[in-house]
Design an enzyme around this catalytic site. Structure first.
Site, PDB file in Angstrom:
ATOM      1  N   THR A  44       0.828  -1.202   0.000  1.00  0.00           N
ATOM      2  CA  THR A  44       0.000   0.000   0.000  1.00  0.00           C
ATOM      3  C   THR A  44       0.865   1.257   0.000  1.00  0.00           C
ATOM      4  OG1 THR A  44      -1.590  -1.225   1.339  1.00  0.00           O
ATOM      5  CG2 THR A  44      -1.933   1.133   1.146  1.00  0.00           C
ATOM      6  N   THR A  45       1.969   1.237   0.759  1.00  0.00           N
ATOM      7  CA  THR A  45       2.863   2.395   0.827  1.00  0.00           C
ATOM      8  C   THR A  45       3.515   2.668  -0.521  1.00  0.00           C
ATOM      9  OG1 THR A  45       3.292   1.763   3.115  1.00  0.00           O
ATOM     10  CG2 THR A  45       4.745   3.424   2.169  1.00  0.00           C
ATOM     11  N   TYR A 107     -13.185  -4.171  -0.325  1.00  0.00           N
ATOM     12  CA  TYR A 107     -14.408  -3.750  -1.023  1.00  0.00           C
ATOM     13  C   TYR A 107     -15.416  -4.877  -1.212  1.00  0.00           C
ATOM     14  CZ  TYR A 107     -17.570  -1.191  -4.052  1.00  0.00           C
ATOM     15  OH  TYR A 107     -18.687  -0.599  -4.573  1.00  0.00           O
ATOM     16  N   TYR A 133      -1.940 -10.274   4.824  1.00  0.00           N
ATOM     17  CA  TYR A 133      -1.928  -8.883   5.289  1.00  0.00           C
ATOM     18  C   TYR A 133      -3.328  -8.548   5.781  1.00  0.00           C
ATOM     19  CZ  TYR A 133      -1.180  -3.773   5.042  1.00  0.00           C
ATOM     20  OH  TYR A 133      -1.085  -2.433   5.323  1.00  0.00           O
ATOM     21  N   ARG A 138      -8.388  -0.647   6.130  1.00  0.00           N
ATOM     22  CA  ARG A 138      -8.442  -0.388   4.687  1.00  0.00           C
ATOM     23  C   ARG A 138      -9.319  -1.408   3.958  1.00  0.00           C
ATOM     24  NH1 ARG A 138      -4.608   3.172   2.182  1.00  0.00           N
ATOM     25  NH2 ARG A 138      -3.050   3.998   3.628  1.00  0.00           N
ATOM     26  N   LYS A 161       1.022 -10.069   8.356  1.00  0.00           N
ATOM     27  CA  LYS A 161       1.266  -8.674   8.691  1.00  0.00           C
ATOM     28  C   LYS A 161      -0.004  -8.187   9.361  1.00  0.00           C
ATOM     29  CE  LYS A 161       2.032  -4.015   6.909  1.00  0.00           C
ATOM     30  NZ  LYS A 161       2.155  -3.139   5.717  1.00  0.00           N
ATOM     31  N   ILE A 203       6.622  -4.502   9.420  1.00  0.00           N
ATOM     32  CA  ILE A 203       6.687  -3.959   8.066  1.00  0.00           C
ATOM     33  C   ILE A 203       6.339  -2.487   8.210  1.00  0.00           C
ATOM     34  CG2 ILE A 203       5.726  -4.018   5.736  1.00  0.00           C
ATOM     35  CD1 ILE A 203       5.387  -7.018   6.043  1.00  0.00           C
TER      36      ILE A 203
END
Length: 292
Positions: A44-45, A107, A133, A138, A161, A203
């Protein structure tokens, strides 16, 4: 097992959104030189949601080439489409990544059984270690410890994560799945508590900007030098807070710009952070001693 501080890499851009390959590879090399214990391209980063698939795969390849076996590369390959996640994971495997970081499908809001089948399908399609993850903030959904336990029975599902920010979760996971299931935090500010509850590392977003300090903190913890680990933890707090004063990775990319690592641009729908947030980031860098 992966452990220590692993950087969730930013992706430098130029010319209106094209990946700046030179800046990216120089950034990865700098991270390794500073002592970081691993890198995650295209999480994402790294703005994976807005990077085209071919560019996504190419960035992973660039990262693997630059790392050259010096540190593990855990490639972000998640998607809310199982077919797409399989495609990205295959590309990561072909590039030589050491593992894949696969986010829970956002989503769509799948059930626990849907999540299990999603990860099983990726596991069965690609022979590569997979880290789940779990980030409800999110993805909306939260994978339970029970579902994670089912997945951990598959040989290539090796860890998580955890970005739930629930500090009972690593302990519950350790008790249920055992100490060899790799637990990496996705929350910089609570990493000491996370590791005290059974975690193995982080992370990190902050390590984009302070890789040496972050890696030294983890190394001190691993050696049992708790006083040094806590001293660095306290020193880093203003930077952790600044990195999330607006939607990540906006603040991290602005900080990287101040350090001369990239031009700081982000891709829509993200936009440049506000002047007030820029001042917060600058103040944090000065407080921590990274920027004079």
């Amino acid at each position: 097992m992966f452990k220590g501080c692993i950087t969730a890499l930013i992706t430098p851009f130029r010319d209106g959104g094209e990946v700046d390959e030179k800046a990216f590879q120089e950034f990865v090399a700098w991270q390794i030189e500073e002592g970081i214990h691993g890198v995650v391209p295209m999480g994402t980063t790294g703005e994976s949601p807005t990077v085209l698939h071919e560019s996504h795969a190419h960035v992973i390849k660039l990262c693997v080439e630059t790392a050259a076996g010096r540190v593990p590369v855990i490639a972000g390959t998640g998607s809310n489409s199982t077919d797409e996640a399989i495609w990205l994971t295959k590309r990561a495997k072909e590039a030589g990544a050491d593992a894949a970081l696969v986010v829970t499908p956002y989503y769509n809001k799948p059930t626990q059984e849907g999540m299990y089948q999603h990860y099983k399908a990726i596991h069965d399609a690609v022979d590569i270690p997979i880290i789940i993850y779990n980030i409800p903030g999110r993805s909306v959904i939260d994978m339970t410890v029970e579902t994670m336990g089912r997945l951990a029975m598959l040989p290539n599902i090796i860890g998580v994560k955890d970005a739930t920010n629930d500090l009972t979760r690593p302990l519950k996971t350790r008790v249920a799945l055992g100490p060899d299931f790799c637990q990496l935090s996705g929350e910089d500010a609570t990493i000491m508590a996370f590791m005290g509850q059974g975690g193995h590392g982080c992370i990190s977003v902050t390590s984009n900007i302070a890789p040496k300090l972050c890696s030294q903190m983890h190394e001190a913890w691993q050696k049992g030098d708790i006083a040094t680990a806590y001293e660095i933890r306290d020193r880093l707090l203003p930077l952790h807070e600044a990195m999330f004063c607006e939607t990540s990775p906006g603040p991290a990319k602005y900080a990287a710009k101040l350090l001369g690592k990239c031009d700081g641009s982000v891709k829509l729908p993200l936009v440049e952070i506000s002047d007030a947030s820029k001042q917060k980031v600058r103040n944090a860098l000065e407080t921590v001693g990274i920027l004079s």
